[in-house]
Scaffold this active site. Structure first.
Site, PDB file in Angstrom:
ATOM      1  N   GLY A  11       7.753  -4.450  -2.576  1.00 47.20           N
ATOM      2  CA  GLY A  11       6.481  -4.719  -3.244  1.00 47.20           C
ATOM      3  C   GLY A  11       6.545  -4.376  -4.715  1.00 47.20           C
ATOM      4  O   GLY A  11       7.158  -3.390  -5.117  1.00 47.20           O
ATOM      5  N   ARG A  25      18.295  -1.617 -21.946  1.00 45.26           N
ATOM      6  CA  ARG A  25      18.524  -1.130 -23.313  1.00 45.26           C
ATOM      7  C   ARG A  25      19.429   0.102 -23.332  1.00 45.26           C
ATOM      8  O   ARG A  25      20.216   0.275 -24.266  1.00 45.26           O
ATOM      9  CB  ARG A  25      17.186  -0.867 -23.997  1.00 45.26           C
ATOM     10  CG  ARG A  25      16.417  -2.164 -24.209  1.00 45.26           C
ATOM     11  CD  ARG A  25      15.297  -2.061 -25.199  1.00 45.26           C
ATOM     12  NE  ARG A  25      14.785  -3.390 -25.525  1.00 45.26           N
ATOM     13  CZ  ARG A  25      13.844  -3.640 -26.423  1.00 45.26           C
ATOM     14  NH1 ARG A  25      13.315  -2.643 -27.108  1.00 45.26           N
ATOM     15  NH2 ARG A  25      13.445  -4.871 -26.658  1.00 45.26           N
ATOM     16  N   ARG A  72      11.436 -10.770  -0.053  1.00 45.85           N
ATOM     17  CA  ARG A  72      11.846 -10.084   1.170  1.00 45.85           C
ATOM     18  C   ARG A  72      13.101 -10.760   1.731  1.00 45.85           C
ATOM     19  O   ARG A  72      13.215 -11.972   1.722  1.00 45.85           O
ATOM     20  CB  ARG A  72      10.731 -10.150   2.219  1.00 45.85           C
ATOM     21  CG  ARG A  72       9.398  -9.591   1.742  1.00 45.85           C
ATOM     22  CD  ARG A  72       9.408  -8.093   1.646  1.00 45.85           C
ATOM     23  NE  ARG A  72       8.098  -7.558   1.287  1.00 45.85           N
ATOM     24  CZ  ARG A  72       7.853  -6.278   1.080  1.00 45.85           C
ATOM     25  NH1 ARG A  72       8.818  -5.384   1.175  1.00 45.85           N
ATOM     26  NH2 ARG A  72       6.639  -5.871   0.756  1.00 45.85           N
ATOM     27  N   ASP A 128       2.849   3.370  -3.359  1.00 41.32           N
ATOM     28  CA  ASP A 128       2.505   4.232  -2.228  1.00 41.32           C
ATOM     29  C   ASP A 128       2.864   5.698  -2.439  1.00 41.32           C
ATOM     30  O   ASP A 128       2.343   6.574  -1.744  1.00 41.32           O
ATOM     31  CB  ASP A 128       3.209   3.740  -0.950  1.00 41.32           C
ATOM     32  CG  ASP A 128       2.800   2.328  -0.569  1.00 41.32           C
ATOM     33  OD1 ASP A 128       1.690   1.915  -0.967  1.00 41.32           O
ATOM     34  OD2 ASP A 128       3.579   1.636   0.110  1.00 41.32           O
ATOM     35  N   ASP A 130       5.487   7.190  -1.547  1.00 42.92           N
ATOM     36  CA  ASP A 130       5.972   7.678  -0.252  1.00 42.92           C
ATOM     37  C   ASP A 130       7.483   7.872  -0.192  1.00 42.92           C
ATOM     38  O   ASP A 130       8.079   7.876   0.886  1.00 42.92           O
ATOM     39  CB  ASP A 130       5.540   6.726   0.868  1.00 42.92           C
ATOM     40  CG  ASP A 130       6.084   5.311   0.691  1.00 42.92           C
ATOM     41  OD1 ASP A 130       6.650   5.006  -0.378  1.00 42.92           O
ATOM     42  OD2 ASP A 130       5.928   4.497   1.626  1.00 42.92           O
ATOM     43  N   ARG A 172       0.408   2.411   3.077  1.00 47.84           N
ATOM     44  CA  ARG A 172       1.123   2.349   4.366  1.00 47.84           C
ATOM     45  C   ARG A 172       0.798   3.606   5.176  1.00 47.84           C
ATOM     46  O   ARG A 172      -0.358   3.859   5.487  1.00 47.84           O
ATOM     47  CB  ARG A 172       2.630   2.184   4.157  1.00 47.84           C
ATOM     48  CG  ARG A 172       3.006   0.874   3.491  1.00 47.84           C
ATOM     49  CD  ARG A 172       4.462   0.534   3.669  1.00 47.84           C
ATOM     50  NE  ARG A 172       5.338   1.575   3.176  1.00 47.84           N
ATOM     51  CZ  ARG A 172       6.659   1.539   3.305  1.00 47.84           C
ATOM     52  NH1 ARG A 172       7.247   0.533   3.927  1.00 47.84           N
ATOM     53  NH2 ARG A 172       7.408   2.505   2.813  1.00 47.84           N
ATOM     54  N   GLU A 188     -17.373  11.539  -0.823  1.00 45.08           N
ATOM     55  CA  GLU A 188     -17.972  12.487   0.099  1.00 45.08           C
ATOM     56  C   GLU A 188     -17.040  12.773   1.275  1.00 45.08           C
ATOM     57  O   GLU A 188     -17.097  13.852   1.876  1.00 45.08           O
ATOM     58  CB  GLU A 188     -19.307  11.947   0.624  1.00 45.08           C
ATOM     59  CG  GLU A 188     -20.468  12.111  -0.345  1.00 45.08           C
ATOM     60  CD  GLU A 188     -20.330  11.256  -1.600  1.00 45.08           C
ATOM     61  OE1 GLU A 188     -20.632  11.752  -2.692  1.00 45.08           O
ATOM     62  OE2 GLU A 188     -19.911  10.083  -1.483  1.00 45.08           O
TER      63      GLU A 188
END
Length: 320
Positions: A11, A25, A72, A128, A130, A172, A188
């Site tokens: 992604g 660079r 993918r 994410d 993760d 995820r 909240e």
């Protein structure tokens, strides 16, 4: 080492272009030729590889997405498919490869590192957050700011209509985006995969707010817990009140990268090339306590990503 290549996979994440720019660079600054692999591992297999010059990465540090595109390719898990990719790299005389992406991208990089003489370094690019062994990943900060901006806007409507609103965010199975957005947006309630909160507790918090005169509630939900629509239905059944769900979706991936993501991506991209020049391979770069670090791919996969639950505790105390 004379030639290296860079690709983005999985992604897209804001800041990937800044990382590509840094790799290109830094490589040229150190006398290397650098090649861009377009469409991730798919491009590696199909030989969609082009030489890049300094000007090719000009004016991209402020752009979201990835100039190298992404695609993918589940078939890359097949060793026979990877052999074709390796041949393409070897035909160009490429000595090193920088892979910018998330968990799946790292697994492909580790496989290549184990199977060929080309040195490979991973750079964490995913909203994410993760990836283990790094405090933050490229794209997380920008996505977080996008979510908080959305929360601020939804709160205006929630207040005007005196309703509870659910904001479903990406991540995820990791709750980092929801956790940070929940506290920054003054929610909240927040629900994350790492801390199972009883729905009854969410209901109790909504009613406690109503008892002290509060007319609306914001609930931040990580997609790894359940869908926003399912939670809205359940809360309506328990409270008897209308609950609306807003699913932010892929808007969280886009947009101009924040200053923090640009700096992080630039540092990590530069560091990846420095590691290749030092003869390192099979490692992922990251940042811990604002210090650049590198970790073996095996150790990255062997560890478990954990959110900072102290932030969750702070949120609980502030949302009374």
């Amino acid at each position: 080492m004379k030639k290296i290549a860079v690709l983005t996979s999985g992604g897209d994440a804001p800041g990937m272009n800044a990382a590509v720019r840094a790799v290109v660079r830094t490589a040229i600054y150190n006398g290397l030729e650098v090649y861009g692999v377009y469409q991730g591992y798919k491009g590696l297999v199909e030989n969609n590889i082009k030489k890049l010059e300094v000007g090719d990465v000009g004016n991209i540090i402020n752009r979201g997405g990835t100039m190298l595109y992404s695609a993918r390719l589940p078939e890359f898990a097949n060793p026979e498919v990877r052999k074709g990719a390796i041949k393409n790299l070897e035909a160009l005389g490429i000595d090193g490869l920088v892979v910018i992406g998330g968990d799946g991208s790292y697994r492909g990089a580790m496989a290549l590192s184990n199977e060929m003489n080309i040195k490979t370094i991973g750079v964490p690019g995913t909203i994410d957050n993760d990836i283990c062994c790094t405090d933050f990943t490229i794209g997380f900060d920008t996505a977080l700011n996008t979510i908080v901006d959305a929360i601020d806007k939804v709160r205006d409507t929630a207040s005007s209509h005196e309703r509870a609103f659910i904001i479903e965010v990406m991540g995820r199975n990791a709750g980092d985006l929801a956790l940070f957005a929940g506290i920054a947006g003054g929610s909240e309630s927040l629900l994350i995969p790492e801390k199972k909160e009883d729905i009854d507790e969410v209901v109790a918090r909504i009613k406690a707010g109503e008892d002290r005169g509060k007319k609306h509630s914001i609930i931040v939900l990580a997609e790894g817990v359940m869908s926003g629509q399912d939670l809205a239905k359940e809360l309506k059944e328990r409270t008897g009140e209308e609950v609306r769900a807003t699913i932010l979706g892929h808007i969280q991936r886009g947009g101009t990268p924040s200053a923090q993501d640009r700096v992080l991506a630039s540092r990590l991209g530069n560091y990846a090339v420095q590691l290749l020049l030092a003869g390192e391979s099979g490692r992922a770069v990251g940042i811990q306590n604002n210090k650049l670090v590198s970790t073996k791919f095996e150790d990255v996969f062997g560890d478990v990503h954990n959110v900072d639950l102290s932030i969750y505790d702070v949120s609980k105390q502030l949302s009374i």
